[in-house]
Enzyme design. Structure first.
Site, mmCIF file in Angstrom:
data_model
loop_
_atom_site.group_PDB
_atom_site.id
_atom_site.type_symbol
_atom_site.label_atom_id
_atom_site.label_comp_id
_atom_site.label_asym_id
_atom_site.label_seq_id
_atom_site.Cartn_x
_atom_site.Cartn_y
_atom_site.Cartn_z
ATOM 1 N N LEU A 5 -16.068 27.515 7.437
ATOM 2 C CA LEU A 5 -15.510 28.430 6.915
ATOM 3 C C LEU A 5 -16.176 29.007 7.223
ATOM 4 C CD1 LEU A 5 -14.275 29.863 3.794
ATOM 5 C CD2 LEU A 5 -15.333 31.046 4.894
ATOM 6 N N ILE A 6 -15.498 30.090 8.313
ATOM 7 C CA ILE A 6 -16.074 31.596 9.125
ATOM 8 C C ILE A 6 -15.099 32.507 8.326
ATOM 9 C CG2 ILE A 6 -15.945 32.676 11.294
ATOM 10 C CD1 ILE A 6 -14.969 29.970 12.442
ATOM 11 N N GLY A 8 -14.660 36.749 8.901
ATOM 12 C CA GLY A 8 -14.532 37.835 10.496
ATOM 13 C C GLY A 8 -14.352 36.988 11.864
ATOM 14 N N GLY A 12 -13.752 38.910 18.617
ATOM 15 C CA GLY A 12 -14.984 38.959 19.529
ATOM 16 C C GLY A 12 -15.826 37.708 18.937
ATOM 17 N N ILE A 13 -16.928 37.783 18.576
ATOM 18 C CA ILE A 13 -17.858 36.838 17.579
ATOM 19 C C ILE A 13 -16.961 36.077 17.228
ATOM 20 C CG2 ILE A 13 -20.075 36.590 17.200
ATOM 21 C CD1 ILE A 13 -21.384 38.749 17.656
ATOM 22 N N GLY A 14 -16.542 35.660 15.830
ATOM 23 C CA GLY A 14 -15.827 34.832 15.290
ATOM 24 C C GLY A 14 -15.174 33.945 16.009
ATOM 25 N N SER A 125 -28.476 39.936 13.821
ATOM 26 C CA SER A 125 -28.833 41.340 15.563
ATOM 27 C C SER A 125 -30.262 40.822 15.544
ATOM 28 C CB SER A 125 -27.800 42.168 14.660
ATOM 29 O OG SER A 125 -28.522 43.541 16.429
ATOM 30 N N TYR A 138 -26.276 50.525 10.514
ATOM 31 C CA TYR A 138 -26.140 48.939 10.973
ATOM 32 C C TYR A 138 -27.377 47.959 10.825
ATOM 33 C CZ TYR A 138 -25.538 45.081 13.657
ATOM 34 O OH TYR A 138 -25.045 43.924 15.158
#
Length: 255
Positions: A5-6, A8, A12-14, A125, A138
């Site tokens: 399960l992912i 986002g 992009g990255i997701g 990150s 962030y």
């Protein structure tokens, strides 16, 4: 193959992670706040999931069925100096980047624990270990996320659950370009904002991050922290080797 399960996964990255895992033959459950944005992904399920909404999280986990791996990717950023950033915007970042990730992890952990296996992959990150000016909110949300992830690794490892934190540096998505910039008129911090792109350094592609995530999922004994790409490896190495007695910045600034 794993059932993954992912969060986002709309862009992009997701989205790249969903594509990479599907290509490798995994059963992918792609989720986003607006499931129509998941159209075109070659995945088994496309579900609505808002990580800031408990009812949404509960329903998505119920609809997904058995989940072997959670890839916690949903997130956002803002650009603002800490002196003036509205605290409501900082709270919103924490709700999405930090508490949202924990909320979904809490949802999948009971079944993993009872089964005696499972994986939690948190997309963090390099800013979960270092900071850049103007992106402090962030970075703070990612430092907190990494504390949560490392604690989960300790608490749940006994139950056969493996936790990894994937740490990309700059990534060539629209996320940074579309990030909200919150500056007052004639802000004295504007010169820092103008240098931010150079401070972020060399960017890698979302597909490169996706490959690192997929490799981590398929690694029998994954590391807790996994830098994504050579720029991230260099940045984190420099942070580790720098003295703790003073603030650390990857590159010099005209300030």
């Amino acid at each position: 193959m794993a059932s993954v399960l992912i969060t986002g996964a709309s862009k992009g990255i997701g989205r790249a992670i969903a594509m990479e895992l599907a290509h490798r033959g995994h059963r992918v459950i792609a989720t986003a706040r607006r499931p129509e944005t998941l159209a075109g992904l070659p995945v088994e399920q496309r579900l609505r999931l808002d990580v800031t909404d408990q009812d949404s999280v509960d329903q998505a986990i119920k609809d997904a069925g058995e989940i072997d791996v959670l890839v916690s990717n949903a997130g956002a950023t803002v650009r603002a100096p800490l002196e003036t950033v509205p605290l409501a915007d900082v709270e919103q970042l924490y709700q999405l980047n930090t508490l949202g990730a924990l909320r979904v992890a809490q949802g999948v952990l009971p079944a993993m624990r009872e089964r005696g296996s499972g994986r939690l992959i948190f997309v963090s990150s390099v800013q979960g270990r270092l900071v850049l000016p103007i992106t402090g909110p962030y970075a703070a949300s990612k430092w907190a996320l990494e504390a949560i992830a490392e604690t989960l690794a300790i608490e749940t490892g006994h139950f056969g659950i493996k936790v990894s934190i994937v740490q990309p540096g700059a990534v060539s998505t629209n996320g940074a370009k579309q990030a909200q910039a919150i500056f007052g008129e004639d802000s004295p911090y504007a010169p820092l904002y103008e240098q931010l792109a150079a401070l972020r350094g060399e960017a890698i592609t979302p597909e490169e991050v996706a490959a690192v995530v997929a490799d981590t999922i398929e690694e029998p004994a994954p590391a807790l922290r996994v830098p994504a790409g050579a720029p991230a490896e260099r940045s984190l190495k420099a942070r580790k080797e720098a003295p703790e007695s003073e603030p650390f910045l990857l590159a010099g600034i005209d300030w």
